[in-house]
Enzyme design. Structure first.
Site: not given
Length: 296
Positions: A184, A186, A35-37, A61, A153, A149
């Site tokens: 949230m 992954s 849901a964050g994406h 990375q 970055q 979050k």
């Protein structure tokens, strides 16, 4: 929804969109969408007419021993989620397409990338800066949306865009959280039920600092001490719990004079999962309920 595998396809699609008078939005991800994406895609749709979502687990990375091989890659599920969220197209290249034979160029990062995660993942931000620069070069003039979050970055990417004069508006979207406040990610899928319960200490620690800051507390030790204690009690290990300048990311000492805003950033490990989170004190709301409403 269009689906692209080759870099040239993404470039041509974005060029066609601009030629038709449409503003291009870009949402770079590593897939395993949650849901964050989807909130990032929604933010891009509010700001642009043509939204391209990229799914690429970027090998440069990841450091030695990190989770590159096991990072989740549910491509078809992600493709369906992008279409349902209203993306115009999805770019899911193979690694050889983004790093062709003989490639040797990297984007060198500086002081913004050095503290916090830069200490514990020394190759990470060079890889992030390199792949994001490639994606922005393919998309061309656009608005690019990233989640807060991953605050460091976001700041590294802003620095890259400013330093390289890229024709990109960088937008930082609010962190999307689970009902109990956990950000949230992954990587939350790596957590066992017990570790998932323990992970609630992260938003509770951040919320406690938010409330103290709102009451007027400005002593770094008083803000950091309770957060560090709460996280140390549950974590397999703690990478950092630090206060930093929210723009430069310079770490503040415990004798520093804090102004009206301060970044509180944390990174801990629970089992094999490395979880990061942050709040900007004086700007962000506490991520969970007040102390009297906390579960024990």
């Amino acid at each position: 929804m269009e689906f692209w595998r080759h870099p040239g396809e993404l470039r041509h699609a974005c060029e066609r969109a601009r030629a038709a008078g449409r503003r291009v939005g870009l949402v770079p991800t590593m897939g395993a969408l949650h849901a964050g994406h989807l909130a990032l895609i929604a933010e891009a749709r509010r700001r642009a007419d043509f939204v391209a979502v990229t799914l690429f687990v970027n090998p440069t990375q990841f450091g030695a021993g990190e989770d590159l091989a096991r990072y989740p890659r549910p491509l078809e599920r992600d493709r369906a989620a992008c279409a349902e969220a209203g993306a115009s197209g999805m770019f899911a290249p193979e690694a050889a397409a983004m790093y062709p034979p003989g490639e040797e160029t990297r984007v060198r990062v500086g002081a913004t990338a050095a503290p916090l995660c830069g200490v514990h993942r020394p190759v990470h931000f060079e890889g992030v800066a390199t792949v994001v620069t490639k994606l922005l070069a393919l998309a061309g003039p656009c608005v690019a949306v990233f989640g807060r979050k991953d605050y460091q970055q976001l700041q590294v990417i802003r620095r890259v865009v400013a330093d390289l004069f890229l024709p990109v508006e960088v937008v930082g979207a609010t962190t999307v959280r689970e009902p109990d406040g956990l950000a949230m990610s992954s990587r939350n899928a790596y957590l066992s039920p017990e570790q998932r319960s323990a992970a609630r200490a992260i938003p509770l620690a951040l919320a406690e600092a938010c409330r103290a800051f709102a009451r007027g507390e400005r002593r770094p030790a008083a803000l950091l001490g309770p957060a560090r204690a709460r996280l140390a009690a549950v974590a397999t290990s703690v990478d950092y719990v630090d206060l930093a300048d929210p723009e430069s990311l310079t770490i503040w000492s415990e004798e520093a004079a804090i102004g009206d805003r301060a970044l509180l950033a944390v990174a801990i490990r629970l089992g094999t999962a490395r979880l990061i989170d942050n709040v900007v004190l004086g700007e962000d709301a506490p991520p969970v309920a007040v102390a009297g409403e906390e579960a024990s």
